[in-house]
Design an enzyme around this catalytic site. Structure first.
Site, PDB file in Angstrom:
ATOM      1  N   HIS A 136      -5.964  22.504 -20.707  1.00 43.23           N
ATOM      2  CA  HIS A 136      -5.253  23.145 -19.598  1.00 43.23           C
ATOM      3  C   HIS A 136      -3.766  23.198 -19.944  1.00 43.23           C
ATOM      4  CE1 HIS A 136      -8.406  22.403 -16.196  1.00 43.23           C
ATOM      5  NE2 HIS A 136      -8.986  22.712 -17.347  1.00 43.23           N
ATOM      6  N   GLU A 193      -1.064  22.290 -18.378  1.00 47.28           N
ATOM      7  CA  GLU A 193      -0.315  21.060 -18.136  1.00 47.28           C
ATOM      8  C   GLU A 193      -0.587  20.028 -19.226  1.00 47.28           C
ATOM      9  OE1 GLU A 193      -1.395  22.928 -14.116  1.00 47.28           O
ATOM     10  OE2 GLU A 193      -2.362  22.637 -16.068  1.00 47.28           O
ATOM     11  N   CYS A 209      -4.978  20.925 -11.362  1.00 49.97           N
ATOM     12  CA  CYS A 209      -6.289  20.389 -11.013  1.00 49.97           C
ATOM     13  C   CYS A 209      -6.227  18.856 -11.086  1.00 49.97           C
ATOM     14  CB  CYS A 209      -7.351  20.935 -11.964  1.00 49.97           C
ATOM     15  SG  CYS A 209      -7.278  20.209 -13.623  1.00 49.97           S
ATOM     16  N   CYS A 229      -5.351  17.481 -14.562  1.00 52.43           N
ATOM     17  CA  CYS A 229      -3.948  17.666 -14.931  1.00 52.43           C
ATOM     18  C   CYS A 229      -3.042  16.724 -14.151  1.00 52.43           C
ATOM     19  CB  CYS A 229      -3.548  19.121 -14.733  1.00 52.43           C
ATOM     20  SG  CYS A 229      -4.410  20.212 -15.886  1.00 52.43           S
TER      21      CYS A 229
END
Length: 164
Positions: free
Chosen positions: A56, A58, A86, A89
């Protein structure tokens, strides 16, 4: 937090990264880590491009910052991200000791185009998280079974360990 031009510029950068990443076989997510002394590190979502469900934006920004800074914690830093992080993250930001997270679009905006993380948020908010993903402790017994605390006792005795 007082919104400054700088904060808005980093947040705008995360959105620009996300948009460019879509055109480079990635997901529509971008992130920027900014350290206390003003260094910045970009990250984009590469989940489908690298077949890595942890890639992801992040997380890739945190990985880049930690690698380039040569440390595993980012105290004093801010994570700017194009969309509400999410749970994975958020946990990554917590482990990295990020001081704050600033996001643009929210989880509902992401869900409206097919990125629905609601089940993951519910996992942590639900009184029955095993309804989503069974997580169970298994007791080891019998001859030859290693003591479950063996890794921790070994860690605790190790003089050369790096605490985190």
């Amino acid at each position: 937090m007082t919104v400054t031009v700088t904060a808005q510029a980093y947040l705008a950068r995360s959105i620009e990264l996300a948009t460019a990443n879509v055109l480079d076989s990635g997901g529509p997510f971008g992130a920027v880590i900014v350290t206390a002394d003003g260094l910045s590190f970009d990250g984009v979502n590469r989940v489908t491009a690298t077949n890595d469900p942890t890639a992801h934006a992040e997380v890739t920004a945190i990985r880049r910052a930690c690698t380039e800074l040569g440390r595993f914690e980012l105290s004093g830093s801010t994570l700017y991200t194009s969309c509400e992080p999410c749970p994975m993250c958020l946990a990554s930001a917590l482990w990295a000791r990020v001081d704050r997270v600033v996001f643009a679009a929210d989880r509902h905006d992401a869900a409206s185009v097919g990125f629905d993380d609601a089940v993951f948020y519910e996992f942590f908010e639900n009184n029955r998280p095993d309804a989503v993903l069974p997580v169970r402790q298994l007791t080891l017994d019998g001859p030859g079974a290693p003591p479950v605390l063996q890794p921790f006792t070994t860690w605790n005795r190790l003089q050369s360990r790096t605490d985190y």
